[in-house]
Design a protein around this motif. Sequence first.
Motif, PDB file in Angstrom:
ATOM      1  N   PRO A 270      49.183  43.616  30.616  1.00 58.28           N
ATOM      2  CA  PRO A 270      49.151  42.169  30.427  1.00 58.28           C
ATOM      3  C   PRO A 270      48.051  41.551  31.282  1.00 58.28           C
ATOM      4  CG  PRO A 270      51.032  42.820  31.757  1.00 58.28           C
ATOM      5  CD  PRO A 270      50.379  44.078  31.272  1.00 58.28           C
ATOM      6  N   ALA A 271      47.710  40.338  30.968  1.00 62.27           N
ATOM      7  CA  ALA A 271      46.675  39.634  31.731  1.00 62.27           C
ATOM      8  C   ALA A 271      47.120  39.503  33.187  1.00 62.27           C
ATOM      9  CB  ALA A 271      46.429  38.268  31.123  1.00 62.27           C
ATOM     10  N   PRO A 272      46.173  39.530  34.130  1.00 65.58           N
ATOM     11  CA  PRO A 272      46.535  39.422  35.544  1.00 65.58           C
ATOM     12  C   PRO A 272      47.002  38.010  35.878  1.00 65.58           C
ATOM     13  CG  PRO A 272      44.165  39.394  35.306  1.00 65.58           C
ATOM     14  CD  PRO A 272      44.736  39.677  33.948  1.00 65.58           C
ATOM     15  N   PRO A 273      47.681  37.855  37.022  1.00 63.20           N
ATOM     16  CA  PRO A 273      48.058  36.508  37.448  1.00 63.20           C
ATOM     17  C   PRO A 273      46.828  35.615  37.563  1.00 63.20           C
ATOM     18  CG  PRO A 273      49.114  38.170  38.824  1.00 63.20           C
ATOM     19  CD  PRO A 273      48.129  38.887  37.949  1.00 63.20           C
ATOM     20  N   SER A 274      47.030  34.324  37.409  1.00 65.66           N
ATOM     21  CA  SER A 274      45.896  33.396  37.377  1.00 65.66           C
ATOM     22  C   SER A 274      45.165  33.292  38.705  1.00 65.66           C
ATOM     23  CB  SER A 274      46.369  32.013  36.939  1.00 65.66           C
ATOM     24  OG  SER A 274      47.298  31.497  37.885  1.00 65.66           O
TER      25      SER A 274
END
Length: 89
Positions: free
Chosen positions: A21-25
């Motif tokens: 999944p996309a990394p934390p912002s």
Amino acid sequence: MNAAPPPEASAAPRRGRGRPPAPPSDWEPFGTYLPEPLARSFRAACSLRGIQLREGTRQAVEEWVRNQAALQAPETLSDPAPQPELPPT
């Protein structure tokens, strides 16, 4: 009759199966080069532990930073902070 746009025309990028999944912002991209055997060992160690490469990288960098701080700690002890003057007794 409106047909759905082809997948490549959608606004949101599609994540492939098996992609993390996309990394934390609050994370930022970080890239580097490693000797191939070290990179292969690192990927294998992350895989065996069931963690993503970015998490393994985060752990390794955090440990390195802690170790550097510990190595510098003795230097700061040789130059102690000034002590407050005590009133005469």
